[in-house]
Design a protein around this motif. Structure first.
Motif, PDB file in Angstrom:
ATOM      1  N   VAL A 163       4.610  13.701 -32.260  1.00  0.00           N
ATOM      2  CA  VAL A 163       5.952  13.437 -31.757  1.00  0.00           C
ATOM      3  C   VAL A 163       6.140  14.353 -30.553  1.00  0.00           C
ATOM      4  CG1 VAL A 163       8.415  13.638 -32.227  1.00  0.00           C
ATOM      5  CG2 VAL A 163       6.875  12.824 -34.009  1.00  0.00           C
ATOM      6  N   VAL A 164       6.557  13.797 -29.429  1.00  0.00           N
ATOM      7  CA  VAL A 164       6.740  14.591 -28.216  1.00  0.00           C
ATOM      8  C   VAL A 164       8.204  14.555 -27.812  1.00  0.00           C
ATOM      9  CG1 VAL A 164       6.084  14.876 -25.798  1.00  0.00           C
ATOM     10  CG2 VAL A 164       4.392  14.051 -27.453  1.00  0.00           C
ATOM     11  N   GLU A 165       8.778  15.731 -27.665  1.00  0.00           N
ATOM     12  CA  GLU A 165      10.161  15.879 -27.207  1.00  0.00           C
ATOM     13  C   GLU A 165      10.131  16.699 -25.929  1.00  0.00           C
ATOM     14  OE1 GLU A 165      14.190  15.078 -27.427  1.00  0.00           O
ATOM     15  OE2 GLU A 165      12.525  14.207 -28.526  1.00  0.00           O
ATOM     16  N   ILE A 166      10.730  16.156 -24.882  1.00  0.00           N
ATOM     17  CA  ILE A 166      10.727  16.810 -23.572  1.00  0.00           C
ATOM     18  C   ILE A 166      12.118  17.349 -23.293  1.00  0.00           C
ATOM     19  CG2 ILE A 166      10.326  16.509 -21.103  1.00  0.00           C
ATOM     20  CD1 ILE A 166       8.501  14.091 -21.933  1.00  0.00           C
ATOM     21  N   LYS A 167      12.187  18.636 -22.980  1.00  0.00           N
ATOM     22  CA  LYS A 167      13.465  19.284 -22.688  1.00  0.00           C
ATOM     23  C   LYS A 167      13.402  19.906 -21.296  1.00  0.00           C
ATOM     24  CE  LYS A 167      15.310  18.633 -26.707  1.00  0.00           C
ATOM     25  NZ  LYS A 167      16.388  17.690 -26.872  1.00  0.00           N
TER      26      LYS A 167
END
Length: 75
Positions: A24-28
């Motif tokens: 799972v990739v979350e970009i902030k």
């Protein structure tokens, strides 16, 4: 890579597959905040739990990592 995946926990930025392992990739991209907080880490953990994935990646600028010596174990 599969962008914008809708789950019961919300919309994940993307799912990345590498050597038969899914992440799972979350970009902030923090504009006004100082650094990563527990909110961002819990959000990633909730997405991982919703899809029953064991691995996740939180991408953000290096200068936004916690700056305290005794900070969370983020790597």
């Amino acid at each position: 890579m599969i962008p914008k995946v809708r789950t019961s926990a919300g919309i994940i930025d993307c799912i990345f597959t590498y050597q038969n392992t899914k992440f799972v990739v979350e970009i902030k991209y923090f504009r006004g905040k100082n650094n990563i907080t527990m909110y961002e880490l819990k959000q990633l953990a909730n997405y991982m739990k919703a899809l029953d994935y064991k691995k996740g990646i939180l991408i953000c600028p290096k200068d936004k990592f916690p700056k305290r010596n005794n900070c969370r174990n983020v790597y």
